[in-house]
Design a protein around this motif. Structure first.
Motif, short mmCIF file in Angstrom:
data_model
loop_
_atom_site.label_atom_id
_atom_site.label_comp_id
_atom_site.label_asym_id
_atom_site.label_seq_id
_atom_site.Cartn_x
_atom_site.Cartn_y
_atom_site.Cartn_z
N LYS A 427 5.53 46.14 62.80
CA LYS A 427 5.93 44.84 62.28
C LYS A 427 5.08 43.73 62.80
O LYS A 427 4.71 42.73 62.41
CB LYS A 427 7.32 44.66 62.57
CG LYS A 427 8.34 45.48 61.53
CD LYS A 427 9.61 44.92 61.65
CE LYS A 427 10.66 45.81 60.84
NZ LYS A 427 12.00 45.34 60.79
N GLN A 433 8.48 40.67 59.34
CA GLN A 433 9.58 41.52 59.79
C GLN A 433 10.60 42.02 58.80
O GLN A 433 11.70 42.09 58.76
CB GLN A 433 10.48 40.36 60.64
CG GLN A 433 10.03 39.84 61.99
CD GLN A 433 9.55 40.99 62.67
OE1 GLN A 433 10.65 41.87 63.13
NE2 GLN A 433 8.43 40.82 63.45
N GLU A 435 12.01 44.51 56.02
CA GLU A 435 12.53 46.01 56.24
C GLU A 435 11.48 46.70 55.56
O GLU A 435 11.20 47.91 55.65
CB GLU A 435 13.81 46.05 55.75
CG GLU A 435 14.76 45.33 56.73
CD GLU A 435 14.56 46.21 58.26
OE1 GLU A 435 14.58 47.46 58.19
OE2 GLU A 435 14.58 45.53 59.14
N SER A 438 8.72 48.18 57.56
CA SER A 438 8.86 49.16 58.51
C SER A 438 8.68 50.73 57.85
O SER A 438 8.47 51.48 58.44
CB SER A 438 10.36 48.99 59.00
OG SER A 438 11.23 49.08 57.88
#
Length: 469
Positions: A427, A433, A435, A438
């Motif tokens: 990240k 950041q 999701e 990820s």
């Protein structure tokens, strides 16, 4: 008109050491990486930033010793994927091929976003004309596609000119700092990390390694190189040395220029103008204006370099029956993999269009996400390459101790550490950041699995006497 057999080969003996170095150093984007990458390293490491670039240089040089030695025996446009296949085995080679395609597609499409953003901003600042980033991106894809169609020497000459200019503008800054700064400020302690417990130091090291992405492409030009057994190893050493010395020296000079001020606060407060501010102070506003122009040409050079590298990957994989055979066609006049070049341009256009249609930002989304994933994939490919070198020289039993064991073990261990850092700090590498971000690293093992499935299927479809290489 050349006969059919001749048209299935790239233009042999057309690239010398300097030409290949131009492709590789251009891919590293000395100016672009300095403007965009070094502030992030300074934010975390402070004045120890030069030590991280030096550390990355040493690890990659050690890895390159075995890599360059192996390239003396394996000459192919297949790059690391071919070395992995020869060193570890065919199935690993299939996995490496899938990862390589993912890596270069992501890097190329992501850099189109950066070029588009910078180019539109440059036109607005200098000509007061509003040009959307979408138009800039489409323009870049068309121009790069045209160069991919032509003789590779055309691209080499363009890259050579652009690389010299972008390096020269930063050398001018380095010299100005060394001449104007007090001698008391020129401390060599910055070449040694001051505190290994610094939070995020691993992330900073990861950013330093990202600036070297592209050096592994030297082997891709093996079939077009003059005396490849000698040219490729020399080009590899020169490229890593030039990139390492350049980044280390320039970040050291930046540290000197910011003596007396909180360099971490300066980098955090203004990432965009971190380098520009000191360049204006030590060289002049005229130089900074030229630097802004060369930042755009630097990104164009990166596009040209990655496009050519990916074309040769696809060409090699098509020739070995891993991909559609049509991608292995070579232009009868220019000796360029023009079908592969067209495919690369269309895939790049499709990815960029997908981001356009979702209203994504060219920098924070297209560039940061794709380049982060591409960097991770290339680091994984390099780590696989280190293992391949070990396996190859163990079987060959020639120069095993130093070239085939010590150097690749140390270099490979360093690369594996950086891969782990990239995975655990993805990240931060992507600057998001979200999701969704990820999940992006999972595309690397997915690409490897798809590569194995495709390679196995193609092998089953091939005639018994023409199984994939």
């Amino acid at each position: 008109m050349q006969n059919h057999e001749q048209t299935q080969h790239l233009k042999t003996g057309s690239l010398g050491v300097s030409d290949i170095v131009f492709f590789v150093v251009a891919a590293a984007a000395p100016l672009g990486a300095t403007l965009g990458g070094s502030p992030a390293v300074f934010v975390i490491a402070g004045r120890s930033a030069p030590s991280l670039y030096l550390c990355a240089s040493v690890i990659l040089i050690l890895f390159a010793i075995g890599f360059a030695a192996m390239s003396r025996y394996i000459v192919s446009a297949g790059g690391f994927a071919k070395l992995v296949e020869v060193g570890i085995g065919q199935r690993a080679g299939y996995a490496g091929s899938g990862i390589a395609i993912l890596a270069y597609v992501c890097m190329l499409s992501g850099i189109y976003g950066a070029f588009a953003a910078f180019n539109s901003d440059l036109i607005k600042n200098f000509l007061a004309i509003e040009v959307s980033w979408q138009i800039s991106a489409f323009f870049a894809i068309v121009i790069v596609a045209a160069f991919g169609y032509l003789d590779v020497n055309v691209s080499a000459r363009i890259l050579g000119c652009l690389m010299v200019l972008e390096v020269l503008i930063l050398v001018v800054f380095d010299i100005a700092v060394l001449l104007k700064a007090p001698s008391a400020d020129m401390t060599f302690s910055n070449f040694i990390p001051q505190d290994f417990s610094t939070p995020g130091l691993g992330v900073a090291l990861m950013f330093a390694f990202a600036c070297f992405v592209g050096f592994e492409s030297t082997t891709i030009y093996g079939e077009e190189a003059k005396n490849p057994n000698r040219t490729i190893p020399i080009a590899t050493y020169i490229a890593i040395a030039l990139i390492g010395i350049f980044y280390t020296l320039t970040t050291w000079c930046l540290g000197i220029a910011y003596t007396g001020s909180d360099i971490q606060a300066a980098a955090t407060g203004d990432l965009v103008n971190f380098v520009f501010n000191m360049n204006t102070r030590y060289v002049g506003l005229w130089s900074t204006e030229w630097m802004q122009v060369l930042a755009v040409t630097s990104l164009f050079a990166v596009l040209l370099s990655f496009h050519n590298a990916l074309c040769r990957y696809l060409y090699s994989l098509a020739r070995s029956k891993f991909l559609f055979r049509s991608l292995g066609r070579v232009h009868p006049k220019h000796c360029s993999p023009y079908y592969a070049s067209l495919a690369v341009s269309l895939v790049s256009l499709a990815i960029v269009l997908a981001f356009m249609l979702t209203g994504a930002d060219p920098m924070s989304n297209l560039y940061m996400w794709m380049v982060a994933l591409g960097t991770l994939a290339i680091l994984v490919l390099q780590a696989m390459g280190a293992i391949a070198v070990l396996a190859y020289f163990k079987k060959k039993q020639v120069g095993f101790f130093w070239q085939g064991f010590v150097a690749p073990v140390v270099g490979g261990a360093g690369l594996i550490v950086v891969v782990v850092l990239a995975l655990t700090n993805f990240k931060e590498l992507s600057g998001s950041q979200s999701e969704m971000v990820s999940f992006l690293p999972w595309l690397v093992p997915v690409a490897a699995i798809l590569g194995i499935i495709n390679g196995k299927w193609q092998a089953d479809q091939a005639m018994p006497n023409e199984s994939p290489a």
